[in-house]
Design an enzyme around this catalytic site. Sequence first.
Site, mmCIF file in Angstrom:
data_model
loop_
_atom_site.group_PDB
_atom_site.id
_atom_site.type_symbol
_atom_site.label_atom_id
_atom_site.label_comp_id
_atom_site.label_asym_id
_atom_site.label_seq_id
_atom_site.Cartn_x
_atom_site.Cartn_y
_atom_site.Cartn_z
ATOM 1 N N LYS A 208 18.116 30.511 -8.098
ATOM 2 C CA LYS A 208 18.703 31.873 -8.504
ATOM 3 C C LYS A 208 17.633 33.083 -8.740
ATOM 4 O O LYS A 208 16.834 32.581 -9.636
ATOM 5 C CB LYS A 208 19.504 32.036 -9.644
ATOM 6 C CG LYS A 208 20.104 33.224 -10.009
ATOM 7 C CD LYS A 208 21.285 33.177 -11.053
ATOM 8 C CE LYS A 208 21.794 34.548 -11.324
ATOM 9 N NZ LYS A 208 22.801 34.443 -12.509
ATOM 10 N N GLU B 37 13.049 23.348 -7.807
ATOM 11 C CA GLU B 37 14.075 23.590 -8.551
ATOM 12 C C GLU B 37 15.266 22.821 -8.059
ATOM 13 O O GLU B 37 16.062 22.244 -8.979
ATOM 14 C CB GLU B 37 14.516 25.113 -8.549
ATOM 15 C CG GLU B 37 13.666 25.997 -9.260
ATOM 16 C CD GLU B 37 13.849 25.875 -10.723
ATOM 17 O OE1 GLU B 37 14.647 25.148 -11.283
ATOM 18 O OE2 GLU B 37 13.270 26.871 -11.484
ATOM 19 N N LYS C 6 20.926 31.850 -4.488
ATOM 20 C CA LYS C 6 21.553 33.387 -4.674
ATOM 21 C C LYS C 6 20.427 34.248 -5.224
ATOM 22 O O LYS C 6 19.509 33.892 -5.722
ATOM 23 C CB LYS C 6 22.375 32.916 -6.069
ATOM 24 C CG LYS C 6 22.940 34.377 -6.415
ATOM 25 C CD LYS C 6 23.808 34.176 -7.616
ATOM 26 C CE LYS C 6 24.485 35.147 -8.498
ATOM 27 N NZ LYS C 6 24.738 35.038 -9.698
ATOM 28 N N SER D 256 27.090 40.884 -5.409
ATOM 29 C CA SER D 256 27.607 42.201 -5.572
ATOM 30 C C SER D 256 26.990 43.200 -5.027
ATOM 31 O O SER D 256 27.414 43.896 -4.184
ATOM 32 C CB SER D 256 27.913 42.492 -7.011
ATOM 33 O OG SER D 256 26.686 42.545 -7.449
HETATM 34 C C1 PBG Z 1 24.525 35.808 -14.508
HETATM 35 C C2 PBG Z 1 25.307 36.125 -13.228
HETATM 36 C C3 PBG Z 1 24.679 37.015 -12.340
HETATM 37 C C4 PBG Z 1 25.641 37.074 -11.392
HETATM 38 C C5 PBG Z 1 26.846 35.988 -11.721
HETATM 39 N N1 PBG Z 1 26.383 35.479 -12.907
HETATM 40 C C6 PBG Z 1 23.542 38.006 -12.201
HETATM 41 C C7 PBG Z 1 22.896 38.229 -13.379
HETATM 42 O O1 PBG Z 1 23.272 39.049 -14.015
HETATM 43 O O2 PBG Z 1 21.815 37.895 -13.448
HETATM 44 C C8 PBG Z 1 25.360 37.847 -10.212
HETATM 45 C C9 PBG Z 1 26.561 37.863 -9.047
HETATM 46 C C10 PBG Z 1 26.474 38.996 -8.269
HETATM 47 O O3 PBG Z 1 25.749 40.169 -8.238
HETATM 48 O O4 PBG Z 1 27.462 39.158 -7.559
HETATM 49 N N2 PBG Z 1 24.868 34.479 -15.199
#
Ligand code: PBG
Length: 337
Positions: A206, A246, A261, A287
């Site tokens: 991530k 990782e 991600k 998102s």
């Molecule tokens: C954090 C989390 C994030 C997303 C899902 N869980 C990002 C963050 O704030 O670091 C992002 C998902 C998205 O942008 O669609 N636990």
Amino acid sequence: MTIKHIHEHGVFPQVRMRRLRQQAWCRELVAEHRLLSSDLIWPVFIQEGKNTETPVASMPGVSRITLDLLVKKAKHAHGLGIKAIALFPLIDEKLKSPLGDEALFPDNLVCRAIREIKNAVPEIGVIGDVALDPYTSHGQDGIVEHGTIVNDATVEKLCEQAVVQAKAGCDIVAPSDMMDGRIGAIRKALDHDNHTDTLILAYSAKYASHMYGPFRDAVDSKKLLGSADKSSYQMNPANGDEAMREIGLDIAEGADLVMVKPGISYLDIVYRAASNFPVPVLAYQVSGEYAMIKAAGVNGWIDGDAVMMEQLLSFKRAGARAIFTYAAVEIAEKISD
Ligand code: PBG
């Protein structure tokens, strides 16, 4: 495919690559990859209340929904062939705290949502996010001490959070926090509490991406985070080999599935992960990626629906076994037409 291969099998004019592309039936017949409803995992934003949908301004087509609507929509999604849904809560600011203890409360919004879905639509898989950010007053995924996100104390909380969700009936717990050693610790905690069949989806690779903005609007953590970022635990976008390390560590610690991600700008990582590791690799169309397509589509600058399909198909081509996308339901509706 090598140069030698091409010479053995002939060249133009015996070979005409366009023959396979002349007609729709043939293009479809020889397609290497297909996007199916069963490839899609639907991330849903949930909130307190009754019969209310609150649109997320930076994510056209996405709303936060109350649990009564969640149950209905989960049924609909299951009917369309979607196999799993992932829950992300909007937590009342009064319940947020520096340590994020609301995450451990067995009757919190997420746990109630898990129980209601498993009660009404037991056939759909439910994925719970394991990280403290929806619950902390500073918006970080972990516990902060003197300006540092502390690893081991955070992992202890994450273990408790995972067990609480498993107890509520969650099928998959998905640590998205990027602390070191959390997969092994969570596996141990789950097993110790007799949740030996609860799956772990590790957000192994991530990245500290700038594409999470609209998500942070939806769960209202942007203003809490302020100018702080998550680069001391999420990965540097410059690195690919590190993602393989990782992923290898998370598998060794017991991850059943691993996640890359964001998705589209990181398809090289998806491809390498899927080629190198014998576990299902999932990817997340985050998102910001969703919002970019929607925004350009709404403006008529691109055909938003077609681009959405094309990008989701790219995930499959790269080797993703399943894809988290906010467009899951609308795409599944299109596919089933
Ligand atoms: C954090 C989390 C994030 C997303 C899902 N869980 C990002 C963050 O704030 O670091 C992002 C998902 C998205 O942008 O669609 N636990």
